[in-house]
Design a protein around this motif. Sequence first.
Motif, mmCIF file in Angstrom:
data_model
loop_
_atom_site.group_PDB
_atom_site.id
_atom_site.type_symbol
_atom_site.label_atom_id
_atom_site.label_comp_id
_atom_site.label_asym_id
_atom_site.label_seq_id
_atom_site.Cartn_x
_atom_site.Cartn_y
_atom_site.Cartn_z
ATOM 1 N N GLU A 106 0.806 -0.996 -0.100
ATOM 2 C CA GLU A 106 -0.071 -0.041 0.137
ATOM 3 C C GLU A 106 0.699 1.262 -0.137
ATOM 4 O O GLU A 106 0.644 2.062 -0.848
ATOM 5 N N ASP A 119 -1.610 -3.585 -1.353
ATOM 6 C CA ASP A 119 -2.696 -2.963 -1.905
ATOM 7 C C ASP A 119 -3.618 -3.890 -2.788
ATOM 8 O O ASP A 119 -3.147 -4.571 -3.540
ATOM 9 N N GLU A 120 -5.071 -3.790 -2.650
ATOM 10 C CA GLU A 120 -5.810 -4.806 -3.195
ATOM 11 C C GLU A 120 -5.978 -4.737 -4.707
ATOM 12 O O GLU A 120 -5.795 -5.609 -5.310
ATOM 13 N N SER A 121 -5.942 -3.446 -5.091
ATOM 14 C CA SER A 121 -5.927 -3.113 -6.631
ATOM 15 C C SER A 121 -4.705 -3.364 -7.387
ATOM 16 O O SER A 121 -4.763 -4.086 -8.389
ATOM 17 N N ALA A 122 -3.527 -3.163 -6.645
ATOM 18 C CA ALA A 122 -2.352 -3.694 -7.548
ATOM 19 C C ALA A 122 -1.927 -5.203 -7.299
ATOM 20 O O ALA A 122 -1.581 -5.739 -8.245
ATOM 21 N N LYS A 128 -4.632 -7.413 -7.316
ATOM 22 C CA LYS A 128 -5.712 -7.957 -8.260
ATOM 23 C C LYS A 128 -4.989 -7.939 -9.487
ATOM 24 O O LYS A 128 -5.035 -8.951 -10.319
ATOM 25 N N ALA A 129 -4.325 -6.665 -9.916
ATOM 26 C CA ALA A 129 -3.897 -6.344 -11.242
ATOM 27 C C ALA A 129 -2.594 -7.547 -11.579
ATOM 28 O O ALA A 129 -2.455 -8.117 -12.790
ATOM 29 N N ASP A 145 -4.143 -11.166 -11.978
ATOM 30 C CA ASP A 145 -4.945 -11.392 -13.072
ATOM 31 C C ASP A 145 -4.309 -11.393 -14.373
ATOM 32 O O ASP A 145 -4.648 -11.775 -15.340
ATOM 33 N N ASP A 201 -6.471 -6.805 2.791
ATOM 34 C CA ASP A 201 -7.717 -6.560 3.409
ATOM 35 C C ASP A 201 -8.068 -7.300 4.898
ATOM 36 O O ASP A 201 -8.905 -7.790 5.074
#
Length: 188
Positions: A104, A113-116, A118-119, A122, A177
């Motif tokens: 984060e 960091d959740e978005s980093a 996940k990217a 994925d 999270d």
Amino acid sequence: MTGTRSRRRVRRSTADGGRPAGRRRPTGGDRSAADRPRTVRRSADRRGQTTLDFAVGAGVFLLAVAFVFAFVPAMLDPFTAAGGSALIVADGTASHLAEDALAETPRRPNVLDESATKAFFDADECELDGDPIDEALADGDRIDVTLVPLDEGDEESCGSGGPADDVAVAQRLVTLDGDQYRLTVRVW
């Protein structure tokens, strides 16, 4: 000579060889026990070391030698392990992902960091900033990154899989999270 006595040394006759009276050399035959030169005698009842002492000493020495041969190679094994560069790459990659690329903030390492995250997972080839992470590694090393929850949940993985042996592995405990995960990086 007034008032002083003169001291004279009495010279003994040469017939007795100049020896004190109790220590005369015999004229013939064997010497008496008093005239024999003193030598070190070795007899079984006067020795300082017994057979048992020798056996205990030899046993302790052999145990020490066995200890050296058994444990010194194991102590030196981490410094001579094959694939040393792969281990360094795996450890550096795990640190970079957990503390910088997916974190984060730099003030909170190992909190992802959740978005980093996940990217990153994925993408088909574990991409950081649009580039596959395999291309950033030296010597054509291959990589597999896995994020496994410590409690229950789905495992996230990206990379090219890998062989079962000859793999360098580095792990970091991270938080995503509020849940604890184990980030595992395998390089071969």
